[in-house]
Structures are given as C-alpha cells and as structure tokens.
Design a protein around this motif. Structure first.
Motif, mmCIF file in Angstrom:
data_model
loop_
_atom_site.group_PDB
_atom_site.id
_atom_site.type_symbol
_atom_site.label_atom_id
_atom_site.label_comp_id
_atom_site.label_asym_id
_atom_site.label_seq_id
_atom_site.Cartn_x
_atom_site.Cartn_y
_atom_site.Cartn_z
ATOM 1 N N THR A 14 21.088 -32.390 44.206
ATOM 2 C CA THR A 14 20.348 -31.757 43.114
ATOM 3 C C THR A 14 19.054 -32.496 42.794
ATOM 4 O O THR A 14 18.058 -31.874 42.425
ATOM 5 C CB THR A 14 21.224 -31.688 41.842
ATOM 6 N N ASN A 15 19.037 -33.829 42.953
ATOM 7 C CA ASN A 15 17.810 -34.586 42.675
ATOM 8 C C ASN A 15 16.674 -34.169 43.605
ATOM 9 O O ASN A 15 15.505 -34.156 43.220
ATOM 10 C CB ASN A 15 18.061 -36.090 42.814
ATOM 11 N N MET A 16 17.014 -33.845 44.822
ATOM 12 C CA MET A 16 16.013 -33.389 45.774
ATOM 13 C C MET A 16 15.490 -32.012 45.391
ATOM 14 O O MET A 16 14.289 -31.737 45.406
ATOM 15 C CB MET A 16 16.615 -33.339 47.181
ATOM 16 N N LEU A 17 16.388 -31.133 44.997
ATOM 17 C CA LEU A 17 16.022 -29.740 44.731
ATOM 18 C C LEU A 17 15.264 -29.579 43.419
ATOM 19 O O LEU A 17 14.561 -28.589 43.226
ATOM 20 C CB LEU A 17 17.283 -28.877 44.712
ATOM 21 N N ASN A 18 15.392 -30.542 42.517
ATOM 22 C CA ASN A 18 14.696 -30.454 41.236
ATOM 23 C C ASN A 18 13.206 -30.768 41.345
ATOM 24 O O ASN A 18 12.464 -30.604 40.388
ATOM 25 C CB ASN A 18 15.346 -31.399 40.215
ATOM 26 N N LYS A 52 17.870 -43.405 49.129
ATOM 27 C CA LYS A 52 17.184 -42.121 49.330
ATOM 28 C C LYS A 52 17.934 -41.110 50.189
ATOM 29 O O LYS A 52 17.402 -40.048 50.474
ATOM 30 C CB LYS A 52 15.804 -42.381 49.934
ATOM 31 N N TYR A 53 19.165 -41.393 50.596
ATOM 32 C CA TYR A 53 19.853 -40.463 51.489
ATOM 33 C C TYR A 53 20.208 -39.144 50.798
ATOM 34 O O TYR A 53 20.438 -38.134 51.456
ATOM 35 C CB TYR A 53 21.107 -41.111 52.095
ATOM 36 N N ARG A 54 20.230 -39.140 49.464
ATOM 37 C CA ARG A 54 20.501 -37.892 48.730
ATOM 38 C C ARG A 54 19.244 -37.253 48.149
ATOM 39 O O ARG A 54 19.322 -36.165 47.580
ATOM 40 C CB ARG A 54 21.502 -38.161 47.600
ATOM 41 N N SER A 55 18.113 -37.925 48.292
ATOM 42 C CA SER A 55 16.889 -37.425 47.667
ATOM 43 C C SER A 55 15.767 -37.117 48.654
ATOM 44 O O SER A 55 14.784 -36.479 48.288
ATOM 45 C CB SER A 55 16.369 -38.439 46.632
ATOM 46 N N HIS A 56 15.914 -37.561 49.914
ATOM 47 C CA HIS A 56 14.864 -37.377 50.902
ATOM 48 C C HIS A 56 15.450 -36.803 52.196
ATOM 49 O O HIS A 56 16.528 -37.208 52.638
ATOM 50 C CB HIS A 56 14.167 -38.694 51.221
ATOM 51 N N LEU A 57 14.716 -35.894 52.809
ATOM 52 C CA LEU A 57 15.142 -35.292 54.073
ATOM 53 C C LEU A 57 14.866 -36.235 55.240
ATOM 54 O O LEU A 57 13.850 -36.937 55.253
ATOM 55 C CB LEU A 57 14.380 -33.995 54.323
ATOM 56 N N PRO A 58 15.750 -36.233 56.249
ATOM 57 C CA PRO A 58 15.426 -36.959 57.487
ATOM 58 C C PRO A 58 14.472 -36.131 58.343
ATOM 59 O O PRO A 58 14.414 -34.907 58.219
ATOM 60 C CB PRO A 58 16.789 -37.098 58.168
ATOM 61 N N LYS A 59 13.740 -36.802 59.210
ATOM 62 C CA LYS A 59 12.836 -36.101 60.118
ATOM 63 C C LYS A 59 13.516 -35.754 61.436
ATOM 64 O O LYS A 59 13.057 -34.884 62.163
ATOM 65 C CB LYS A 59 11.588 -36.946 60.395
ATOM 66 N N ARG A 60 14.621 -36.419 61.752
ATOM 67 C CA ARG A 60 15.325 -36.155 63.008
ATOM 68 C C ARG A 60 16.734 -36.729 62.945
ATOM 69 O O ARG A 60 17.090 -37.434 61.999
ATOM 70 C CB ARG A 60 14.551 -36.730 64.195
ATOM 71 N N THR A 61 17.527 -36.430 63.961
ATOM 72 C CA THR A 61 18.932 -36.833 63.976
ATOM 73 C C THR A 61 19.092 -38.230 64.568
ATOM 74 O O THR A 61 18.197 -38.743 65.250
ATOM 75 C CB THR A 61 19.770 -35.839 64.801
#
Length: 331
Positions: free
Chosen positions: A314-318, A91-100
């Motif tokens: 792109t998978n996230m943005l779609n 999921k590192y290319r499809s989901h945003l992290p909540k923090r660093t």
C-alpha cells in the motif's frame, strides 16, 4: 466426492507449501553465492548484491501469503546484511525491482568471465552446484510444483560487426501470472530500451506488433536448459518474438516452459542500449512520443491493477508515481 475434494485440497496446500519452501531455499542459495562473489570483488559487485537482495525480497512479499526478508535468512545473516545493505530491507515493499534475481546473477557471470563459452560453462557448473529443484513432473506441464528462481531460457545477442561483444538476457525467473505480469510491466516502464518496451507494450495492449527491424548484422540465439544433462540447447524464437523483433526463422508455437519462455527482450534491449550502430539503424513502425506516452499510461494502469491486490504494498500505491529501486544508492 467429499473425499476426492479433500484430497485435491490437501494436494493443493502441499504444493503451495513445497513451492514456498523452495522459493526460500533458492533465494537463500543465491544470496549465499553472491555474497561469496562479493567478498572477492566488493567494489565491482556492491550494486549487484543490493539489487539481487531487493529483487528476491520483492518476489517473496508478492508471493502467495507473502514472505519477509527474515523468512529467507538466519538471524545472524539478516543482521549482517542489514548493516551492510540496509536499503533492500527498507524498500522491498515500497520500490519496484528492475529485473529478476537470475538476470542479475547472469550479469555477475558476464562480469567475471570474458567469453560466451566460459560464461555458459560456468553457469552450468554453478547451477549444478546450487541444485535448484526440478520444477516439473515432465516438460510442458503447466502445473509446476516448486519455485526455483532459475530462468528457463537465456538468450545471447550480438552485432556481427563487433562479434566479440555479447549481450545476455534471461527469461522471467518468477512464478505465477501475477509476478510475471508485474515484472514485464515494470521492465517496460523502467528497464528495457524504449524500442523494445514500445514493441512489447503495443503487442500486449493491442495484439498488434509494432515490430523492430534490426540491421542484418544483428545475431540473436536463445537456449533452453535441459535439467537431465545440464546442457543448454539452441531453440528457435517463438512466433510472438519473431513478430515483435523480426527474427530469422519461421517461429514456433509458444510451448510452455516454467519461469519464462522468452529471453530475447532483455538481451536485445542491452544490445540497443550499448551498441550505437544498432540504436541508429534499427527501425520501428509508428513510434512517436505521443504513442509511447499512451502505451506507458496503459501499462502503468495495468501494473497498478496487479499491485493493488497485494496488501503489503500500500505504501507504494499511495504515491503519485511507482518508485523503482536504485541499486547504486546507499553506501
């Protein structure tokens, strides 16, 4: 002229390479550290390992040229982590992290040590052990040469009515304006308390501060790490944080520090989330559901603008919405 231009280009390429290698090295150092901690406290830290892996991999893939998890890890380590923690790899290319990553590391330190003094002492000891590289030629130099994943500033807040309970926050431990913007926008939408998010978003989009008014029992102090002697020194809030959070003191001009100037957002958000008195007695101007929705829409649009320049996302943005990584899912 051609020779000077060529030297400048070579220097730029070398700086990019040094920074890329440092990001890989520091990411691997953090992964090894949290895995050592995980061996001792598996049930307590599983979600933290999940989250820090995802955050490191995400910051890698959005960095210049992009990095995959396999570029951070040896083949043996990658195989073992994939089996134990598959979701960060998926999921590192499809989901945003909540923090660093450094914010997650700070949470682990707070879980492990029970006083502010012990957390600070052990954090200094850990940073000395990790030996993250010094990121600048000199303080204040905007052209940082390496990517360390260390937050420059940490901040501690509390309610004087319950002084033993401390809430720690970290500045954005990531490099480049793109990464910082992505993490700020994501934090506003997905992470911070709604009052903190509202104040930050209103300031970001209008340069007008819908300032928070905390009760007088709120205490907040930021600290800047001095790399030379490995100590944390008290620093006053910058003028922006003073305005946004109505903090004590005159407020200072915002100096440049690598990997973030301000940690007030995170620690004050945690204070509001966890302290009922603060929730009920903190005031905010012009806060309405409609105003919040409008600011969230603007922020999501800004976030999409930043993400669209990264081809591997792109998978996230779609998707209709931007999914967020949940470290509690999986095993």
């Amino acid at each position: 002229m051609a020779s000077a231009a060529k030297r400048k280009k070579l220097n730029y390429v070398k700086q990019l390479q040094d920074s890329r290698e440092s990001l890989i090295t520091c990411g691997l150092l953090l992964i090894h550290h949290v895995m050592e901690e995980y061996k001792n406290k598996q049930n307590m830290l599983r979600r933290h390992v999940n989250e820090i892996l995802h955050s490191i991999f995400f910051l890698g893939v959005i960095y210049t040229g992009g990095l995959t998890p396999d570029q951070f890890l040896s083949a043996t380590l990658a195989e073992g982590l994939r089996q134990e923690f598959p979701e960060p790899f998926e999921k590192y290319r499809s989901h945003l992290p909540k923090r660093t990553p450094f914010s997650i590391l700070l949470d682990i330190m707070v879980l492990k040590y029970d006083t502010e003094e012990k957390v600070m002492e052990e954090l200094r000891s850990l940073l000395k052990k990790l030996k993250f590289p010094y990121p600048l030629n000199k303080p204040g130099n905007k052209h940082q040469h390496v990517y360390t994943l260390e937050s420059t500033v940490i901040c501690i807040s509390s309610n004087n009515m319950c002084p033993s309970k401390k809430y720690f926050g970290a500045s954005l431990g990531c490099k480049t304006d793109k990464a910082k913007s992505i993490m700020i926008y994501s934090s506003c939408i997905n992470t911070w308390h709604k009052y903190v998010s509202y104040s930050v978003m209103s300031f970001t989009h209008t340069q007008e501060s819908e300032g928070l008014q905390f009760p007088g029992s709120m205490k907040c102090q930021a600290y800047l790490r001095n790399w030379q002697d490995n100590t944390y020194k008290e620093i006053p809030p910058c003028k922006n944080c003073k305005r946004i959070f109505s903090l004590q003191g005159e407020g200072t001009e915002q100096k440049f520090y690598p990997f973030g100037n301000c940690a007030e957002t995170e620690c004050l958000s945690k204070l509001l989330i966890n302290d009922n008195f603060m929730q009920e007695n903190t005031e905010i101007k012009n806060y309405t559901r409609e105003n919040m929705s409008d600011l969230e829409t603007k922020t999501i649009n800004k976030l999409r603008e930043k993400l669209v320049s990264i081809p591997s996302l792109t998978n996230m943005l779609n998707r209709d919405c931007l999914p967020v990584f949940n470290p509690d899912s999986g095993k």
